[in-house]
Design a protein around this motif. Structure first.
Motif, PDB file in Angstrom:
ATOM      1  N   LEU A  65      -2.493   3.793  -2.617  1.00 39.56           N
ATOM      2  CA  LEU A  65      -2.775   2.810  -3.661  1.00 39.56           C
ATOM      3  C   LEU A  65      -2.663   1.428  -3.025  1.00 39.56           C
ATOM      4  CD1 LEU A  65      -3.423   2.434  -6.689  1.00 39.56           C
ATOM      5  CD2 LEU A  65      -0.964   2.061  -7.047  1.00 39.56           C
ATOM      6  N   GLN A  66      -3.796   0.869  -2.657  1.00 39.64           N
ATOM      7  CA  GLN A  66      -3.822  -0.481  -2.102  1.00 39.64           C
ATOM      8  C   GLN A  66      -3.683  -1.478  -3.251  1.00 39.64           C
ATOM      9  OE1 GLN A  66      -4.174  -1.671   1.274  1.00 39.64           O
ATOM     10  NE2 GLN A  66      -3.538  -3.533   0.194  1.00 39.64           N
ATOM     11  N   MET A  67      -2.635  -2.280  -3.200  1.00 41.90           N
ATOM     12  CA  MET A  67      -2.354  -3.241  -4.276  1.00 41.90           C
ATOM     13  C   MET A  67      -2.435  -4.651  -3.709  1.00 41.90           C
ATOM     14  SD  MET A  67       0.734  -1.286  -6.284  1.00 41.90           S
ATOM     15  CE  MET A  67       1.959  -1.671  -5.055  1.00 41.90           C
ATOM     16  N   ASN A  68      -3.398  -5.410  -4.175  1.00 39.84           N
ATOM     17  CA  ASN A  68      -3.577  -6.794  -3.749  1.00 39.84           C
ATOM     18  C   ASN A  68      -3.342  -7.753  -4.910  1.00 39.84           C
ATOM     19  OD1 ASN A  68      -4.406  -5.863  -1.184  1.00 39.84           O
ATOM     20  ND2 ASN A  68      -6.544  -5.732  -1.840  1.00 39.84           N
ATOM     21  N   PHE A  88      -6.398  -3.415  -7.436  1.00 38.23           N
ATOM     22  CA  PHE A  88      -5.879  -2.186  -6.846  1.00 38.23           C
ATOM     23  C   PHE A  88      -7.031  -1.265  -6.471  1.00 38.23           C
ATOM     24  CE2 PHE A  88      -1.471  -2.003  -9.138  1.00 38.23           C
ATOM     25  CZ  PHE A  88      -1.216  -3.307  -8.751  1.00 38.23           C
ATOM     26  N   THR A  89      -6.826  -0.505  -5.402  1.00 40.64           N
ATOM     27  CA  THR A  89      -7.811   0.492  -4.976  1.00 40.64           C
ATOM     28  C   THR A  89      -7.095   1.793  -4.635  1.00 40.64           C
ATOM     29  OG1 THR A  89      -9.250  -1.229  -4.048  1.00 40.64           O
ATOM     30  CG2 THR A  89      -9.649   1.043  -3.353  1.00 40.64           C
ATOM     31  N   LYS A 144       0.842  -1.194   0.000  1.00 41.80           N
ATOM     32  CA  LYS A 144       0.000   0.000   0.000  1.00 41.80           C
ATOM     33  C   LYS A 144       0.882   1.251   0.000  1.00 41.80           C
ATOM     34  CE  LYS A 144      -4.025   2.145   2.214  1.00 41.80           C
ATOM     35  NZ  LYS A 144      -4.947   2.079   3.387  1.00 41.80           N
ATOM     36  N   PRO A 145       1.393   1.615  -1.186  1.00 42.97           N
ATOM     37  CA  PRO A 145       2.167   2.859  -1.260  1.00 42.97           C
ATOM     38  C   PRO A 145       1.299   4.067  -0.916  1.00 42.97           C
ATOM     39  CG  PRO A 145       2.463   1.525  -3.234  1.00 42.97           C
ATOM     40  CD  PRO A 145       1.337   0.925  -2.472  1.00 42.97           C
ATOM     41  N   SER A 146       1.945   5.092  -0.392  1.00 45.48           N
ATOM     42  CA  SER A 146       1.252   6.337  -0.105  1.00 45.48           C
ATOM     43  C   SER A 146       1.964   7.497  -0.792  1.00 45.48           C
ATOM     44  CB  SER A 146       1.164   6.579   1.400  1.00 45.48           C
ATOM     45  OG  SER A 146       2.459   6.680   1.956  1.00 45.48           O
ATOM     46  N   GLN A 201       9.862   2.042  -5.666  1.00 47.92           N
ATOM     47  CA  GLN A 201      10.036   0.769  -6.370  1.00 47.92           C
ATOM     48  C   GLN A 201       9.118  -0.294  -5.784  1.00 47.92           C
ATOM     49  OE1 GLN A 201      12.225  -0.109  -9.064  1.00 47.92           O
ATOM     50  NE2 GLN A 201      11.004  -1.995  -9.010  1.00 47.92           N
ATOM     51  N   VAL A 202       8.447  -1.005  -6.670  1.00 42.51           N
ATOM     52  CA  VAL A 202       7.654  -2.177  -6.296  1.00 42.51           C
ATOM     53  C   VAL A 202       8.192  -3.356  -7.083  1.00 42.51           C
ATOM     54  CG1 VAL A 202       5.384  -3.268  -6.425  1.00 42.51           C
ATOM     55  CG2 VAL A 202       5.586  -0.878  -5.713  1.00 42.51           C
TER      56      VAL A 202
END
Length: 126
Positions: free
Chosen positions: A81-84, A68-69, A19-21, A121-122
């Motif tokens: 950015l919630q990334m599942n 993603f949300t 969950k990047p901010s 970076q992800v």
């Protein structure tokens, strides 16, 4: 001049979550639509998600819909950015961007945005 600082990237295995901010220096953050974009090595920057200034409207790339949300908290000058269910193909540098606007827009075009963060970076391993 608005400064955007991303954080919360990292390395996860496929199927994991991050969950990047994106935190803005500007107290009038609520006057800006926010977009998330990403860029993988050797590829062009691509749209991921966007949210209107009030948070009532969102837009997602087809590749991340349902996984993603995007959200925002204007009291904290921060977007998320919630990334599942992450996949290896989600590996990229993720950038947030801000667009000054009084309209309820959720643009997917980088040139529409006025300010950009430095990226986070992800990395998703299989």
């Amino acid at each position: 001049q608005v400064q955007l600082v991303e954080s919360g990237g990292g390395a996860v295995q496929a199927g994991g979550s991050l969950k990047p901010s994106c935190t803005a220096s500007e107290r009038t953050f609520r006057n800006y639509a926010v977009g998330w974009f990403r860029q993988a090595p050797g590829k062009e920057r691509e749209f991921v998600a966007a949210i209107s200034w009030g948070g009532g409207r969102t837009n997602y790339a087809d590749s991340v819909k349902g996984r993603f949300t995007i959200s925002r908290d204007n009291t904290k000058n921060t977007a998320y950015l919630q990334m599942n269910s992450l996949k290896p193909e989600d590996t990229a540098v993720y950038y947030c961007a801000a667009q000054y606007t009084t309209l309820t827009v959720v643009d997917d075009t980088p040139r529409k945005y006025d300010y950009w963060g430095q990226g986070t970076q992800v990395t998703v391993s299989s």
